[in-house]
Write a protein that holds these residues in place. Structure first.
Motif, PDB file in Angstrom:
ATOM      1  N   GLU A 190       8.108  11.730  -5.161  1.00  0.00           N
ATOM      2  CA  GLU A 190       8.098  11.023  -3.880  1.00  0.00           C
ATOM      3  C   GLU A 190       8.970   9.772  -3.909  1.00  0.00           C
ATOM      4  OE1 GLU A 190       6.340  11.064   0.144  1.00  0.00           O
ATOM      5  OE2 GLU A 190       6.539  12.512  -1.501  1.00  0.00           O
ATOM      6  N   ASP A 208       0.831  -1.201   0.000  1.00  0.00           N
ATOM      7  CA  ASP A 208       0.000   0.000   0.000  1.00  0.00           C
ATOM      8  C   ASP A 208       0.865   1.252   0.000  1.00  0.00           C
ATOM      9  OD1 ASP A 208      -2.610   1.501   0.545  1.00  0.00           O
ATOM     10  OD2 ASP A 208      -1.406   2.068   2.287  1.00  0.00           O
ATOM     11  N   GLY A 233       3.481   6.175  -5.804  1.00  0.00           N
ATOM     12  CA  GLY A 233       3.193   6.496  -7.193  1.00  0.00           C
ATOM     13  C   GLY A 233       2.066   7.489  -7.345  1.00  0.00           C
ATOM     14  N   LYS A 234       1.031   7.357  -6.539  1.00  0.00           N
ATOM     15  CA  LYS A 234      -0.144   8.214  -6.674  1.00  0.00           C
ATOM     16  C   LYS A 234       0.158   9.667  -6.339  1.00  0.00           C
ATOM     17  CE  LYS A 234      -3.796   4.771  -5.991  1.00  0.00           C
ATOM     18  NZ  LYS A 234      -4.904   4.301  -5.117  1.00  0.00           N
ATOM     19  N   ILE A 235       1.041   9.923  -5.382  1.00  0.00           N
ATOM     20  CA  ILE A 235       1.308  11.295  -4.972  1.00  0.00           C
ATOM     21  C   ILE A 235       2.396  11.945  -5.824  1.00  0.00           C
ATOM     22  CG2 ILE A 235       3.142  10.918  -3.254  1.00  0.00           C
ATOM     23  CD1 ILE A 235       1.652  12.894  -1.433  1.00  0.00           C
ATOM     24  N   SER A 236       3.132  11.153  -6.589  1.00  0.00           N
ATOM     25  CA  SER A 236       4.234  11.682  -7.394  1.00  0.00           C
ATOM     26  C   SER A 236       3.702  12.443  -8.600  1.00  0.00           C
ATOM     27  CB  SER A 236       5.156  10.557  -7.863  1.00  0.00           C
ATOM     28  OG  SER A 236       5.806   9.944  -6.763  1.00  0.00           O
ATOM     29  N   SER A 237       4.458  13.464  -9.010  1.00  0.00           N
ATOM     30  CA  SER A 237       4.118  14.286 -10.164  1.00  0.00           C
ATOM     31  C   SER A 237       5.412  14.864 -10.717  1.00  0.00           C
ATOM     32  CB  SER A 237       3.166  15.409  -9.744  1.00  0.00           C
ATOM     33  OG  SER A 237       3.862  16.382  -8.972  1.00  0.00           O
ATOM     34  N   GLU A 250       2.198   1.803  -3.494  1.00  0.00           N
ATOM     35  CA  GLU A 250       1.134   2.324  -4.364  1.00  0.00           C
ATOM     36  C   GLU A 250       0.923   3.817  -4.123  1.00  0.00           C
ATOM     37  OE1 GLU A 250      -3.600   1.534  -5.388  1.00  0.00           O
ATOM     38  OE2 GLU A 250      -2.575   0.349  -3.841  1.00  0.00           O
ATOM     39  N   ARG A 251       0.952   4.212  -2.859  1.00  0.00           N
ATOM     40  CA  ARG A 251       0.743   5.624  -2.545  1.00  0.00           C
ATOM     41  C   ARG A 251       1.915   6.494  -2.977  1.00  0.00           C
ATOM     42  NH1 ARG A 251       0.476   6.678   2.676  1.00  0.00           N
ATOM     43  NH2 ARG A 251       0.994   4.608   3.501  1.00  0.00           N
ATOM     44  N   GLY A 283       3.272  13.165   2.549  1.00  0.00           N
ATOM     45  CA  GLY A 283       3.091  11.941   1.793  1.00  0.00           C
ATOM     46  C   GLY A 283       3.631  10.736   2.544  1.00  0.00           C
TER      47      GLY A 283
END
Length: 292
Positions: free
Chosen positions: A71, A56, A62-66, A59-60, A200
């Motif tokens: 991250e 988990d 990747g989701k918060i990265s931009s 996964e998080r 994050g």
């Protein structure tokens, strides 16, 4: 594949599934990765719930990265892996200047400017005059070296974090070229220490470890010159309150510099400054690329 796998035999079975690979380096890396992952799980007696928590977490990440929030890079940095790889692969040794992390705030498309330019783009702050010299290991100047430089503002924010006031314009970063004497110089504003992002997944690690989240005041540099190894490095304020507690372990002693404070007067470029300002001067040494 055998059906009677045990804690002791499964590692070798998994490793053998890479035997047919025709890529020697791929096989070497993944066989070793499996070994270390399995040894880690056995060593700490990893539970299923803990592994689901870890997945988990990944996964998080990747989701918060931009493009402006790396991250995954931050995780590598706070675990010391980035500096380990930097030390292993980027430091040529000898008398060359020590390398340091690229960091998550380098961006392509930065403006190319002449020596002496003000690269602050109007961002308010204490004026800073940077003068540098690029030489080889014999002390001879390297003319025509490309010098990337970037840093935060006086509140610890980079231009990519300041989308509202800057409207996506660049500030406090530029590409310069050394003159015949290996010199480069520019004007900007003085950076400040700042915390790594903690909102994050990586922040959870920092809080659980009860460790410093701060980066000491620093300026980034990236040098390219034909016939020499490229150099990515940083200069740190040696009297910064967070020296020795850099969240990403980059503030080694050889890169600690004096950010000298001056009263109003004549700056290194000859201009008159009617407010206090800071100067930073450093000689950077590049190692020759022998092709070996």
């Amino acid at each position: 594949m055998p059906s009677n796998l045990t804690e002791e035999t499964i590692t070798e079975v998994v490793q053998r599934t890479f035997d047919a690979s025709t890529n020697d380096r791929f096989r070497e890396v993944f066989v070793s990765l499996v070994q270390h992952l399995h040894d880690f799980a056995r060593d700490v007696r990893l539970t299923g719930d803990e592994w689901f928590t870890a997945m988990d977490f990944i996964e998080r990440l990747g989701k918060i990265s931009s493009p402006t929030r790396q991250e995954v890079v931050l995780l590598s940095d706070i675990l010391g892996l980035s500096m380990l790889l930097d030390t292993m692969n980027e430091s040529p040794g000898g008398s060359a200047t020590d390398s340091a992390l690229l960091g998550p705030f380098y961006v392509e498309g930065r403006p190319t400017v002449d020596n002496g330019a003000d690269i602050s783009n109007g961002v308010a702050g204490t004026p800073m005059f940077v003068t540098g010299r690029v030489v080889n290991e014999q002390g001879k100047p390297i003319a025509g070296a490309h010098v990337d430089t970037w840093h935060s503002d006086g509140e610890g924010f980079y231009d990519v974090q300041m989308t509202e006031p800057l409207h996506n314009e660049f500030a406090m970063r530029a590409l310069l070229t050394t003159d015949d004497g290996g010199r480069f110089w520019y004007r900007s504003i003085t950076p400040r220490y700042y915390p790594v992002p903690t909102d994050g997944p990586c922040g959870e690690i920092m809080r659980a470890a009860n460790r410093s989240i701060m980066r000491p005041q620093h300026v980034h540099f990236w040098f390219h010159a034909q016939g020499y190894h490229s150099l990515i490095t940083q200069l740190f304020l040696k009297d910064d309150p967070y020296i020795g507690r850099d969240a990403v372990f980059a503030d080694q002693t050889s890169l600690q510099a004096d950010f000298v404070h001056h009263g109003p007067g004549t700056a290194p470029d000859g201009t008159l400054v009617d407010e206090p300002f800071v100067t930073l001067d450093w000689t950077f040494t590049l190692a020759a690329d022998t092709g070996q």
